[in-house]
Design an enzyme around this catalytic site. Structure first.
Site, PDB file in Angstrom:
ATOM      1  N   ASP A 105       0.860  -1.175   0.000  1.00 34.53           N
ATOM      2  CA  ASP A 105       0.000   0.000   0.000  1.00 34.53           C
ATOM      3  C   ASP A 105       0.908   1.240   0.000  1.00 34.53           C
ATOM      4  O   ASP A 105       1.439   1.611  -1.038  1.00 34.53           O
ATOM      5  CB  ASP A 105      -0.906  -0.097   1.229  1.00 34.53           C
ATOM      6  CG  ASP A 105      -2.001   0.938   1.270  1.00 34.53           C
ATOM      7  OD1 ASP A 105      -2.666   1.159   0.265  1.00 34.53           O
ATOM      8  OD2 ASP A 105      -2.194   1.551   2.347  1.00 34.53           O
ATOM      9  N   ARG A 167     -10.856 -12.047   7.246  1.00 36.01           N
ATOM     10  CA  ARG A 167      -9.649 -12.696   6.720  1.00 36.01           C
ATOM     11  C   ARG A 167      -9.945 -14.052   6.084  1.00 36.01           C
ATOM     12  O   ARG A 167      -9.230 -14.484   5.194  1.00 36.01           O
ATOM     13  CB  ARG A 167      -8.629 -12.926   7.846  1.00 36.01           C
ATOM     14  CG  ARG A 167      -7.998 -11.666   8.396  1.00 36.01           C
ATOM     15  CD  ARG A 167      -6.749 -12.022   9.180  1.00 36.01           C
ATOM     16  NE  ARG A 167      -6.296 -10.970  10.083  1.00 36.01           N
ATOM     17  CZ  ARG A 167      -5.480  -9.980   9.728  1.00 36.01           C
ATOM     18  NH1 ARG A 167      -5.050  -9.895   8.497  1.00 36.01           N
ATOM     19  NH2 ARG A 167      -5.103  -9.072  10.615  1.00 36.01           N
TER      20      ARG A 167
HETATM   21  P1  IMP Z   1       1.835  -0.380   3.823  1.00 36.04           P
HETATM   22  O1  IMP Z   1       2.881  -0.400   4.880  1.00 36.04           O
HETATM   23  O2  IMP Z   1       1.078   0.921   3.814  1.00 36.04           O
HETATM   24  O3  IMP Z   1       2.328  -0.759   2.461  1.00 36.04           O
HETATM   25  O4  IMP Z   1       0.709  -1.359   4.273  1.00 36.04           O
HETATM   26  C1  IMP Z   1       0.813  -2.681   4.220  1.00 36.04           C
HETATM   27  C2  IMP Z   1      -0.245  -3.302   5.101  1.00 36.04           C
HETATM   28  O5  IMP Z   1      -1.434  -2.516   5.171  1.00 36.04           O
HETATM   29  C3  IMP Z   1      -0.669  -4.611   4.525  1.00 36.04           C
HETATM   30  O6  IMP Z   1       0.115  -5.661   5.011  1.00 36.04           O
HETATM   31  C4  IMP Z   1      -2.096  -4.732   4.984  1.00 36.04           C
HETATM   32  O7  IMP Z   1      -2.139  -5.358   6.251  1.00 36.04           O
HETATM   33  C5  IMP Z   1      -2.583  -3.322   5.148  1.00 36.04           C
HETATM   34  N1  IMP Z   1      -3.455  -2.914   4.022  1.00 36.04           N
HETATM   35  C6  IMP Z   1      -3.185  -2.054   3.039  1.00 36.04           C
HETATM   36  N2  IMP Z   1      -4.204  -1.925   2.180  1.00 36.04           N
HETATM   37  C7  IMP Z   1      -5.155  -2.760   2.624  1.00 36.04           C
HETATM   38  C8  IMP Z   1      -6.483  -3.111   2.151  1.00 36.04           C
HETATM   39  O8  IMP Z   1      -6.991  -2.648   1.133  1.00 36.04           O
HETATM   40  N3  IMP Z   1      -7.148  -4.016   2.912  1.00 36.04           N
HETATM   41  C9  IMP Z   1      -6.647  -4.582   4.032  1.00 36.04           C
HETATM   42  N4  IMP Z   1      -5.426  -4.296   4.499  1.00 36.04           N
HETATM   43  C10 IMP Z   1      -4.690  -3.388   3.803  1.00 36.04           C
HETATM   44 MG    MG Z   2      -2.144  -6.501   7.640  1.00 32.89          MG
END
Ligand code: IMP
Ligand code: MG
Length: 181
Positions: A105, A167
């Site tokens: 994300d 989940r």
């Molecule tokens: P990042 O550090 O922002 O890249 O986020 C990664 C984590 O955010 C992932 O491992 C997910 O647990 C959570 N995440 C990001 N987008 C989503 C989504 O659309 N649904 C559920 N979890 C998400």
């Molecule tokens: Mg997560």
């Protein structure tokens, strides 16, 4: 739970077919080698289990490791602060390592993890994520193996949660905004 889902984005069968292709890509790159696959709990658990079993039909020696990190709290946006809740205790020096994550994300979690794991001197270090939301990126980070590139919508199912729920859905769906707004 189906009532909380707006639309189903990827059905179980679509996910299974895509993972088969991803497993073949991985096997092509590591054929005959030993690969340490690190599952990032809890989101990647379902994807990890399916991916490693697809690899079981191919010529690859796969080892399992599990790490638990948290960066989210219970909202829908990353706090940016990554915390290692559970680390691995196997040395990674001179090993091929693939980090298996549910979704990229902002990129915060994986860029932090990549830096941390690189300090342990693996022979190689790659990222495998089922989903990628490039439009949300806050730090520069690219996955090496990506299942599906998705738009900026909050997704649940197949390991992905909202406040620890959904989940265990077999499919990946878009959560109705009224659930988290
Ligand atoms: P990042 O550090 O922002 O890249 O986020 C990664 C984590 O955010 C992932 O491992 C997910 O647990 C959570 N995440 C990001 N987008 C989503 C989504 O659309 N649904 C559920 N979890 C998400
Ligand atoms: Mg997560």
């Amino acid at each position: 739970m189906r009532n909380d889902i707006d639309t189903i984005l990827y059905e179980a069968e679509t996910i299974r077919e895509r993972i088969k292709v991803m497993a073949k890509e991985i096997e092509k790159d590591y054929r005959g080698e030993t690969v340490v696959m690190i599952c990032i709990l809890r989101g990647a658990s379902v994807f990890f289990c399916d991916l490693v079993r697809e690899l079981g039909d191919l010529d690859l020696d796969v080892r399992f490791e599990f790490m638990c990190v948290s960066s989210y709290g219970s909202g829908t946006t990353s706090s940016g602060e990554v915390r290692i809740v559970k680390d691995i205790n196997t040395p990674l020096a001179d090993r091929h390592v693939i980090v298996v994550e549910d979704i990229i994300d902002s990129g915060n979690t994986l860029s932090y993890l990549k830096r941390l794991l690189a300090q342990r001197n693996p022979k190689s270090l790659r990222i495998c994520a089922l989903l990628d939301k490039p439009s949300r990126r806050k730090v520069e980070l690219e996955g090496d193996y990506i299942g599906f590139t998705v738009e900026d919508k909050f997704l649940v199912g197949y390991g992905l949660d909202y406040a620890e729920k959904y989940r265990n859905l077999k499919y990946i769906g878009v959560l109705k905004p009224e659930i988290y707004q």
